[in-house]
Design an enzyme around this catalytic site. Sequence first.
Site, short mmCIF file in Angstrom:
data_model
loop_
_atom_site.label_atom_id
_atom_site.label_comp_id
_atom_site.label_asym_id
_atom_site.label_seq_id
_atom_site.Cartn_x
_atom_site.Cartn_y
_atom_site.Cartn_z
N HIS A 314 0.78 -1.21 -0.05
CA HIS A 314 0.17 -0.26 0.11
C HIS A 314 0.97 0.97 0.07
O HIS A 314 2.52 1.22 0.47
CB HIS A 314 -1.02 -0.22 1.40
CG HIS A 314 -2.47 1.00 1.20
ND1 HIS A 314 -2.03 2.35 1.23
CD2 HIS A 314 -3.45 0.71 1.10
CE1 HIS A 314 -3.46 2.88 1.30
NE2 HIS A 314 -4.09 1.83 0.83
N ASP A 372 -7.97 -5.13 0.29
CA ASP A 372 -8.02 -6.14 -0.55
C ASP A 372 -8.21 -8.14 -0.56
O ASP A 372 -8.19 -8.49 -1.82
CB ASP A 372 -8.19 -5.32 -2.30
CG ASP A 372 -8.31 -4.15 -3.00
OD1 ASP A 372 -7.99 -3.52 -2.74
OD2 ASP A 372 -9.43 -4.28 -3.42
C1 SDX Z 1 -6.63 0.16 -2.87
O1 SDX Z 1 -4.24 4.11 -2.25
C2 SDX Z 1 -5.14 4.04 -1.41
O2 SDX Z 1 -5.54 4.71 -0.62
C3 SDX Z 1 -6.23 2.81 -1.65
C4 SDX Z 1 -6.91 1.71 -1.12
C5 SDX Z 1 -7.79 2.78 -1.05
O3 SDX Z 1 -8.86 2.36 -0.49
O4 SDX Z 1 -8.40 4.04 -2.45
O5 SDX Z 1 -6.23 1.67 -0.19
C6 SDX Z 1 -7.66 0.88 -2.29
O6 SDX Z 1 -5.97 0.55 -4.01
C7 SDX Z 1 -5.72 -1.10 -1.93
C8 SDX Z 1 -4.36 -1.55 -2.64
C9 SDX Z 1 -3.85 -2.21 -3.47
N1 SDX Z 1 -3.26 -2.99 -4.97
C10 SDX Z 1 -3.29 -4.54 -5.10
O7 SDX Z 1 -3.06 -4.97 -3.66
C11 SDX Z 1 -2.16 -3.92 -6.02
C12 SDX Z 1 -0.59 -4.64 -5.30
N2 SDX Z 1 0.28 -3.23 -4.42
C13 SDX Z 1 0.86 -3.10 -5.56
O8 SDX Z 1 0.92 -2.49 -6.92
C14 SDX Z 1 1.56 -1.51 -4.58
O9 SDX Z 1 1.38 -2.30 -3.19
C15 SDX Z 1 0.39 -0.40 -4.45
C16 SDX Z 1 0.05 -0.24 -6.08
C17 SDX Z 1 -0.64 -0.54 -3.69
C18 SDX Z 1 1.61 0.52 -4.03
O10 SDX Z 1 2.55 1.27 -4.76
P1 SDX Z 1 3.49 1.48 -4.01
O11 SDX Z 1 3.01 2.56 -3.56
O12 SDX Z 1 4.75 2.16 -5.81
O13 SDX Z 1 4.58 0.31 -4.01
P2 SDX Z 1 5.36 1.32 -3.06
O14 SDX Z 1 6.64 1.99 -3.72
O15 SDX Z 1 5.42 1.22 -1.41
O16 SDX Z 1 6.68 -1.00 -3.53
C19 SDX Z 1 8.40 -0.92 -2.35
C20 SDX Z 1 8.69 -1.55 -2.72
C21 SDX Z 1 8.22 -2.07 -4.35
O17 SDX Z 1 9.93 -2.49 -4.04
P3 SDX Z 1 11.58 -2.15 -4.77
O18 SDX Z 1 11.17 -1.29 -6.04
O19 SDX Z 1 11.97 -1.85 -3.38
O20 SDX Z 1 12.64 -3.30 -4.89
O21 SDX Z 1 7.78 -2.95 -2.57
C22 SDX Z 1 7.35 -3.58 -4.18
C23 SDX Z 1 7.42 -2.49 -4.38
O22 SDX Z 1 7.88 -2.85 -6.38
N3 SDX Z 1 6.42 -3.95 -3.87
C24 SDX Z 1 5.63 -5.13 -4.46
C25 SDX Z 1 3.61 -4.90 -3.87
N4 SDX Z 1 4.08 -3.83 -3.86
C26 SDX Z 1 5.20 -3.61 -3.60
N5 SDX Z 1 6.44 -6.20 -5.01
C27 SDX Z 1 5.00 -7.58 -5.14
N6 SDX Z 1 4.22 -7.49 -4.41
C28 SDX Z 1 3.44 -6.42 -3.98
N7 SDX Z 1 1.84 -6.27 -4.05
#
Ligand code: SDX
Length: 437
Positions: A314, A372
């Site tokens: 998140h 989710d």
């Molecule tokens: C919702 O914003 C909100 O409030 C949204 C929401 C709402 O109520 O409106 O809460 C609803 O959208 C919840 C989120 C649902 N999405 C998912 O579950 C999809 C999977 N999650 C990822 O796509 C991701 O975690 C995000 C999009 C939610 C957040 O993206 P960020 O902020 O760009 O992630 P980050 O920068 O914090 O990531 C840090 C690291 C990165 O790796 P490095 O570059 O440090 O090596 O963690 C990795 C990312 O690649 N990473 C993941 C991951 N999420 C982040 N790796 C594997 N699986 C994941 N799910």
Amino acid sequence: MMTPSDVKATLAFSDGSPSMELPLYKGSIGPDVIDIRKLYAQTGKFTYDPGFLSTASCNSTITYIDGDKGELLYRGYPIEQLAVNCDYLETCYLLLYGELPNQSQKDEFNHRVMRHTMVNEQMQFFLRGFRRDAHPMAVMTGLVGAMSAFYHDSTDINNPEHREIAAIRLIAKMPTLVAMAYKYTIGQPYIYPKNDLSYAGNFMRMMFATPCEEYKPNDVLVRAMDRIFTLHADHEQNASTSTVRLCGSSGTNPFAAIAAGVACLWGPAHGGANEACLNMLGDIQQNGGVAKIGEFIKQVKDKNSGVKLMGFGHRVYKNYDPRAKLMRETCHEVLGELGLQDDPLFKLAMELEKIALEDEYFVARKLYPNVDFYSGIVQRAIGIPVPLFTAIFALARTVGWIAQLNEMIGDPEYKIGRPRQLFVGASSRDVKPIGQR
Ligand code: SDX
């Protein structure tokens, strides 16, 4: 209330350009902000923050998230208390008006909402234009936008009365539209709203009843549906809420602005994650189930695979999403009520969660289950088809979008949103005649 801080920020440049003092403001809780509104005028420079990781787009009194603590407050009330002590329409009242209703306010609000549940009969002709296998979010984006073609007495976003009736209409009609989008895909007749049922009970009946037999909503499932609505009602300045604010800032009508939020929520990184999460669990199940989790986790850690653990991570929560905890409880209740405690996908999800929470890759990145992760399993158990999950998220989030939109429009200082850019393209050059290109 924005309170000027005694602390100032000084911006200095190493090339001797004049430094600049920037005021700081304190909120009631949460991080202070550095006010950069005069930055460009005084320095000719923009800030740069694609994805808005360090940018506050507004000041708000509606929802507060502490990502480190895993805390979520709607108008100051913890989500854990609202999910247990209130129903969704009480939460709608709270988000819209700032306070929880007393009994007579609650009864009056429920009566008003439940008297706007029908949609214009013409709406059916929009549905007929879609393919039966259209994704429900494509249908919902169309239907919500089309509402601005019907309610001309509530399209002036700057008129408080228009905003009020548009809010009631949207909250009241989203369940009817989502149920119609579902019935259309399965070729069943639409079920009209029944206003003596609860909000969630009425939705379940419109979804699952047929004209051939009466449908008796199951109280445990209705309560679960109502809780899903409450947990998804608002969430600060997330992507779809920011879309609604930016869209509404042009002065467009409330229905068009909410339709923009529906379109944004559809994305798998946002509201589409519950559908993507269930599909992910289904794929793992098909490829060997729990025994194959290790292999899947290895893929997720391999950046080149492009595979993400859907339902994890998140932008704000760097701790357990409080909604995920509540959703997991609801999962247990629903699966217990339906005798599905041994549901293989739920067991797979719990095993996946356990492994991920102990794995250094996820721990180091503070990746925890979000709302989710379990909501898809609950909805599937209730009988909601997977492609409809995000439409239900949109139904629930409509009140949050409206409350945030109304807060913005009600702020005398608001302007049309118009971000700038760092331009890295070609500087001015002359067009050559086509023979010389
Ligand atoms: C919702 O914003 C909100 O409030 C949204 C929401 C709402 O109520 O409106 O809460 C609803 O959208 C919840 C989120 C649902 N999405 C998912 O579950 C999809 C999977 N999650 C990822 O796509 C991701 O975690 C995000 C999009 C939610 C957040 O993206 P960020 O902020 O760009 O992630 P980050 O920068 O914090 O990531 C840090 C690291 C990165 O790796 P490095 O570059 O440090 O090596 O963690 C990795 C990312 O690649 N990473 C993941 C991951 N999420 C982040 N790796 C594997 N699986 C994941 N799910």
